[in-house]
Design a protein around this motif. Sequence first.
Motif, PDB file in Angstrom:
ATOM      1  N   GLU A  48       0.838  -1.211   0.000  1.00  9.87           N
ATOM      2  CA  GLU A  48       0.000   0.000   0.000  1.00  9.87           C
ATOM      3  C   GLU A  48       0.872   1.261   0.000  1.00  9.87           C
ATOM      4  N   GLU A  49       1.927   1.232   0.809  1.00  5.94           N
ATOM      5  CA  GLU A  49       2.833   2.402   0.843  1.00  5.94           C
ATOM      6  C   GLU A  49       3.438   2.620  -0.551  1.00  5.94           C
ATOM      7  N   ILE A  50       3.868   1.535  -1.174  1.00  8.87           N
ATOM      8  CA  ILE A  50       4.515   1.647  -2.480  1.00  8.87           C
ATOM      9  C   ILE A  50       3.566   2.233  -3.524  1.00  8.87           C
ATOM     10  N   PHE A  51       2.339   1.734  -3.589  1.00 12.80           N
ATOM     11  CA  PHE A  51       1.428   2.271  -4.611  1.00 12.80           C
ATOM     12  C   PHE A  51       0.993   3.698  -4.292  1.00 12.80           C
ATOM     13  N   THR A  52       0.955   4.042  -3.010  1.00 10.00           N
ATOM     14  CA  THR A  52       0.651   5.430  -2.638  1.00 10.00           C
ATOM     15  C   THR A  52       1.779   6.329  -3.147  1.00 10.00           C
ATOM     16  N   LEU A  53       3.032   5.897  -2.913  1.00  7.18           N
ATOM     17  CA  LEU A  53       4.189   6.698  -3.355  1.00  7.18           C
ATOM     18  C   LEU A  53       4.295   6.739  -4.884  1.00  7.18           C
ATOM     19  N   ALA A  54       3.994   5.605  -5.529  1.00 10.35           N
ATOM     20  CA  ALA A  54       4.088   5.556  -6.996  1.00 10.35           C
ATOM     21  C   ALA A  54       3.056   6.501  -7.616  1.00 10.35           C
ATOM     22  N   LEU A  55       1.848   6.530  -7.040  1.00  4.90           N
ATOM     23  CA  LEU A  55       0.814   7.438  -7.560  1.00  4.90           C
ATOM     24  C   LEU A  55       1.239   8.889  -7.351  1.00  4.90           C
ATOM     25  N   GLU A  56       1.750   9.178  -6.145  1.00  3.16           N
ATOM     26  CA  GLU A  56       2.244  10.538  -5.848  1.00  3.16           C
ATOM     27  C   GLU A  56       3.320  10.939  -6.858  1.00  3.16           C
ATOM     28  N   HIS A  57       4.213   9.975  -7.152  1.00  2.00           N
ATOM     29  CA  HIS A  57       5.319  10.255  -8.066  1.00  2.00           C
ATOM     30  C   HIS A  57       4.803  10.533  -9.476  1.00  2.00           C
ATOM     31  N   GLU A  58       3.843   9.742  -9.921  1.00  2.00           N
ATOM     32  CA  GLU A  58       3.292   9.978 -11.267  1.00  2.00           C
ATOM     33  C   GLU A  58       2.601  11.332 -11.351  1.00  2.00           C
ATOM     34  N   LYS A  59       1.955  11.740 -10.242  1.00  2.00           N
ATOM     35  CA  LYS A  59       1.310  13.069 -10.231  1.00  2.00           C
ATOM     36  C   LYS A  59       2.364  14.165 -10.358  1.00  2.00           C
ATOM     37  N   LEU A  60       3.503  13.945  -9.697  1.00  2.00           N
ATOM     38  CA  LEU A  60       4.592  14.922  -9.803  1.00  2.00           C
ATOM     39  C   LEU A  60       5.099  14.988 -11.252  1.00  2.00           C
ATOM     40  N   VAL A  61       5.299  13.816 -11.859  1.00  2.00           N
ATOM     41  CA  VAL A  61       5.780  13.785 -13.248  1.00  2.00           C
ATOM     42  C   VAL A  61       4.760  14.473 -14.168  1.00  2.00           C
ATOM     43  N   SER A  62       3.474  14.220 -13.937  1.00  2.00           N
ATOM     44  CA  SER A  62       2.447  14.884 -14.754  1.00  2.00           C
ATOM     45  C   SER A  62       2.577  16.397 -14.646  1.00  2.00           C
ATOM     46  N   SER A  63       2.818  16.895 -13.432  1.00  2.00           N
ATOM     47  CA  SER A  63       2.910  18.352 -13.280  1.00  2.00           C
ATOM     48  C   SER A  63       4.149  18.881 -14.013  1.00  2.00           C
ATOM     49  N   LEU A  64       5.237  18.104 -14.035  1.00  2.00           N
ATOM     50  CA  LEU A  64       6.441  18.535 -14.764  1.00  2.00           C
ATOM     51  C   LEU A  64       6.183  18.569 -16.268  1.00  2.00           C
ATOM     52  N   ILE A  65       5.482  17.556 -16.761  1.00  2.00           N
ATOM     53  CA  ILE A  65       5.148  17.500 -18.197  1.00  2.00           C
ATOM     54  C   ILE A  65       4.208  18.661 -18.552  1.00  2.00           C
ATOM     55  N   ASN A  66       3.241  18.921 -17.665  1.00  2.00           N
ATOM     56  CA  ASN A  66       2.320  20.039 -17.925  1.00  2.00           C
ATOM     57  C   ASN A  66       3.069  21.369 -17.993  1.00  2.00           C
ATOM     58  N   GLU A  67       4.053  21.532 -17.099  1.00  2.00           N
ATOM     59  CA  GLU A  67       4.848  22.778 -17.111  1.00  2.00           C
ATOM     60  C   GLU A  67       5.620  22.898 -18.425  1.00  2.00           C
ATOM     61  N   LEU A  68       6.178  21.757 -18.866  1.00  2.00           N
ATOM     62  CA  LEU A  68       6.917  21.766 -20.136  1.00  2.00           C
ATOM     63  C   LEU A  68       5.994  22.149 -21.291  1.00  2.00           C
ATOM     64  N   MET A  69       4.793  21.579 -21.289  1.00  2.31           N
ATOM     65  CA  MET A  69       3.829  21.883 -22.350  1.00  2.31           C
ATOM     66  C   MET A  69       3.457  23.370 -22.299  1.00  2.31           C
ATOM     67  N   ALA A  70       3.241  23.889 -21.098  1.00  3.55           N
ATOM     68  CA  ALA A  70       2.880  25.312 -20.969  1.00  3.55           C
ATOM     69  C   ALA A  70       3.990  26.183 -21.557  1.00  3.55           C
ATOM     70  N   LEU A  71       5.234  25.804 -21.297  1.00  3.19           N
ATOM     71  CA  LEU A  71       6.370  26.573 -21.812  1.00  3.19           C
ATOM     72  C   LEU A  71       6.437  26.480 -23.342  1.00  3.19           C
ATOM     73  N   ALA A  72       6.262  25.261 -23.865  1.00  5.45           N
ATOM     74  CA  ALA A  72       6.297  25.065 -25.321  1.00  5.45           C
ATOM     75  C   ALA A  72       5.191  25.891 -25.989  1.00  5.45           C
ATOM     76  N   GLN A  73       4.029  25.942 -25.340  1.00  6.17           N
ATOM     77  CA  GLN A  73       2.905  26.716 -25.905  1.00  6.17           C
ATOM     78  C   GLN A  73       3.190  28.215 -25.843  1.00  6.17           C
ATOM     79  N   GLU A  74       3.771  28.628 -24.719  1.00  9.46           N
ATOM     80  CA  GLU A  74       4.117  30.049 -24.557  1.00  9.46           C
ATOM     81  C   GLU A  74       5.093  30.480 -25.658  1.00  9.46           C
ATOM     82  N   GLU A  75       6.024  29.560 -25.975  1.00  9.32           N
ATOM     83  CA  GLU A  75       7.031  29.882 -27.002  1.00  9.32           C
ATOM     84  C   GLU A  75       6.544  29.547 -28.412  1.00  9.32           C
ATOM     85  N   LYS A  76       5.326  29.018 -28.495  1.00 10.73           N
ATOM     86  CA  LYS A  76       4.767  28.572 -29.790  1.00 10.73           C
ATOM     87  C   LYS A  76       5.753  27.670 -30.526  1.00 10.73           C
ATOM     88  N   HIS A  77       6.355  26.740 -29.767  1.00 17.16           N
ATOM     89  CA  HIS A  77       7.306  25.803 -30.366  1.00 17.16           C
ATOM     90  C   HIS A  77       6.533  24.533 -30.738  1.00 17.16           C
TER      91      HIS A  77
END
Length: 168
Positions: A84-113
């Motif tokens: 249970e601890e592992i899947f809780t941490l894995a889900l938390e980690h994937e949420k963090l990665v999603s936020s990093l990808i979203n930030e990258l996308m926001a930057l790419a959109q801002e730069e119209k790249h």
Amino acid sequence: MLSEKLLSKMNEQITHEFFSAHYYLAMAAYFTKEDLDGFANFFIVQAEEERSHAMKFFNFINDQGEEAVITGFKDPKIDFKSAEEIFTLALEHEKLVSSLINELMALAQEEKHYPSISFLQWFIDEQVEEEANMSKLLSKVKRVGEKGHGILMLDKEMASRTFTPEAE
Ligand code: FEO
């Protein structure tokens, strides 16, 4: 060609993806120790996927005529106590990665790249799947508990996951 800011963030993402592979391999090691080989297999395959994510960024940076920068990272956590601890941490980690990808996308959109926007769309979709997988498995593990028949059935189910490299 990539802007300095976008290149730097893409390079950071290579490190995040390789770190994810390490983190999931550490989780696989816990399950191996617990004789839950199906769960271990799930995280070994997950680690392979994360390495392939890192390589997608590596290749994209190269294709843009830029230089990929490979750095180290912190040690992953290793003192896990339960599935249970592992899947809780894995889900938390994937949420963090999603936020990093979203930030990258926001930057790419801002730069119209547009090449980056197109490249990153795959990761946006992938993260929806990754979060859903971890979330579903967390609920299943909570439902069956750490001991008994249920966890062994789930372990058996997890043994069938395989890594399929994508065609380039
Ligand atoms: Fe590469 Fe699980 O995110």
